[in-house]
Design a protein around this motif. Structure first.
Motif, short mmCIF file in Angstrom:
data_model
loop_
_atom_site.label_atom_id
_atom_site.label_comp_id
_atom_site.label_asym_id
_atom_site.label_seq_id
_atom_site.Cartn_x
_atom_site.Cartn_y
_atom_site.Cartn_z
N SER A 64 0.74 -1.02 -0.02
CA SER A 64 -0.10 0.16 0.03
C SER A 64 0.88 1.27 -0.22
O SER A 64 2.17 1.11 0.31
N GLY A 65 0.27 2.38 -0.05
CA GLY A 65 1.23 3.62 -0.42
C GLY A 65 1.39 3.89 -1.88
O GLY A 65 0.95 3.00 -2.74
N SER A 66 2.57 4.56 -2.22
CA SER A 66 3.01 4.94 -3.47
C SER A 66 4.28 5.30 -3.47
O SER A 66 4.85 5.76 -2.70
N ILE A 67 5.01 4.97 -4.74
CA ILE A 67 6.35 5.30 -5.21
C ILE A 67 6.40 6.06 -6.31
O ILE A 67 5.44 5.67 -7.36
N LYS A 68 6.66 7.29 -6.31
CA LYS A 68 6.72 8.24 -7.57
C LYS A 68 7.88 8.63 -8.08
O LYS A 68 9.04 8.93 -7.43
N ILE A 69 8.07 8.76 -9.42
CA ILE A 69 9.12 9.43 -9.94
C ILE A 69 8.83 10.59 -10.72
O ILE A 69 7.92 10.76 -11.46
N GLY A 70 9.25 11.81 -10.26
CA GLY A 70 8.81 12.89 -10.85
C GLY A 70 7.37 13.40 -10.67
O GLY A 70 6.60 13.99 -11.50
N GLY A 71 6.91 12.73 -9.52
CA GLY A 71 5.58 12.95 -9.34
C GLY A 71 4.45 11.93 -10.13
O GLY A 71 3.31 12.08 -9.68
N VAL A 72 5.11 11.07 -10.87
CA VAL A 72 4.28 9.98 -11.48
C VAL A 72 4.43 8.72 -10.83
O VAL A 72 5.43 8.07 -10.60
N ASP A 73 3.06 8.14 -10.35
CA ASP A 73 3.36 6.67 -9.68
C ASP A 73 3.66 5.85 -10.72
O ASP A 73 3.64 5.81 -11.73
N VAL A 74 4.77 4.90 -10.09
CA VAL A 74 5.50 3.92 -11.16
C VAL A 74 4.75 3.00 -11.59
O VAL A 74 5.02 2.46 -12.69
N LYS A 75 3.54 2.79 -11.03
CA LYS A 75 2.53 1.85 -11.65
C LYS A 75 1.88 2.34 -12.89
O LYS A 75 1.16 1.67 -13.38
N GLU A 76 2.16 3.67 -12.97
CA GLU A 76 1.56 4.46 -14.43
C GLU A 76 2.55 4.45 -15.52
O GLU A 76 1.98 4.94 -16.29
N MET A 77 3.74 4.03 -15.06
CA MET A 77 4.56 4.05 -16.27
C MET A 77 4.76 2.61 -16.82
O MET A 77 4.87 1.64 -16.28
N SER A 78 4.93 2.78 -18.18
CA SER A 78 5.25 1.45 -18.88
C SER A 78 6.72 0.70 -18.28
O SER A 78 7.76 1.84 -18.10
N LEU A 79 7.00 -0.34 -18.38
CA LEU A 79 8.12 -0.87 -17.83
C LEU A 79 9.44 -0.27 -18.75
O LEU A 79 10.70 -0.19 -18.21
N ALA A 80 9.29 -0.15 -20.24
CA ALA A 80 10.13 0.43 -20.95
C ALA A 80 10.74 1.91 -20.53
O ALA A 80 11.81 2.19 -20.52
N ASP A 81 9.84 2.63 -20.27
CA ASP A 81 9.87 3.93 -19.61
C ASP A 81 10.61 4.09 -18.38
O ASP A 81 11.70 4.91 -18.22
#
Length: 220
Positions: free
Chosen positions: A76-93
């Motif tokens: 639970s909770g979240s990890i973000k890169i530059g304000g974007v949740d890593v779960k919303e990023m493609s694996l390639a990006d």
């Protein structure tokens, strides 16, 4: 362990573009075998900085590193890169953003040169040589029977733990990802070469010659 975790669910295309390379953990909880290891961890690792997490064995340092590297997902909770949740990023990006070096890194049964080139398949031989000098492994490579063309054996079995580690760090440096995670990555390194590595990593983290907001390094 890693193999016991469910497969990561990620979109084929990223939903948002990170504004920078900062890393933020917000109320992160994680555990395995019905035992919670992280109890609501919140922290911000700003872009262009070198960060370290210290603590006794079993306190969750490596767990945090693996979660940031998306080897596991948070409960639970979240990890973000530059304000974007890593779960919303493609694996390639996501993979373009992160270079992760663990205490024990896998090497392929290929030459030293090709193992390092895994960090950047388009790298020239000159770039590979340059990065080995920066990471303190050029001299020992040149002392191997066939230099850069020496086959390292299955899982790098023909090399010592320290030699495998330095090649893995060279590979991560060649990748030139904006976020570098070192998870006890100098554990097998002798003091002289550790000093060389740390100096090189500091230069990578500060990026004085390019963009100060581009790169950050994270130690566990």
């Amino acid at each position: 362990g890693i193999l016991e975790q469910p497969e990561l669910e990620r979109p084929e295309k990223s939903k948002s573009v990170p504004k920078d390379n900062s890393v933020t953990l917000e109320d992160v909880r994680f555990g395995y075998h019905d035992k919670e290891i992280l109890h609501g961890v919140t922290m911000e690792l700003k872009a262009g900085t070198v960060n370290a997490i210290v603590g006794p064995s079993g306190s969750g340092k490596s767990t945090i590193a693996k979660l940031i590297a998306s080897l596991w997902d948070v409960d639970s909770g979240s990890i973000k890169i530059g304000g974007v949740d890593v779960k919303e990023m493609s694996l390639a990006d996501f993979n373009r953003k992160i270079a992760y070096v663990a205490q024990d890194n896998y090497l392929f049964n290929e030459t030293v040169r090709e193992n390092i080139r895994q960090g950047n398949p388009d790298a020239t031989d000159e770039q590979i040589i340059e990065v080995t000098k920066k990471s303190g492994c050029y001299e020992f490579i040149m002392q191997l029977e066939n230099g850069f063309d020496t086959v390292v054996g299955g899982a790098g079995g023909h090399l010592s733990g320290g030699e495998r580690q330095r090649i893995s760090i060279a590979r991560a440096m060649l990748k030139d990802a904006p976020i570098v995670i070192l998870d006890e990555a100098t554990a097998y390194t002798d003091p002289e070469n550790e000093a060389i590595l740390q100096n090189s990593i500091r230069k990578t983290g500060s990026r004085e010659d390019t963009d100060r907001n581009r790169t950050q390094t994270f130690y566990c």
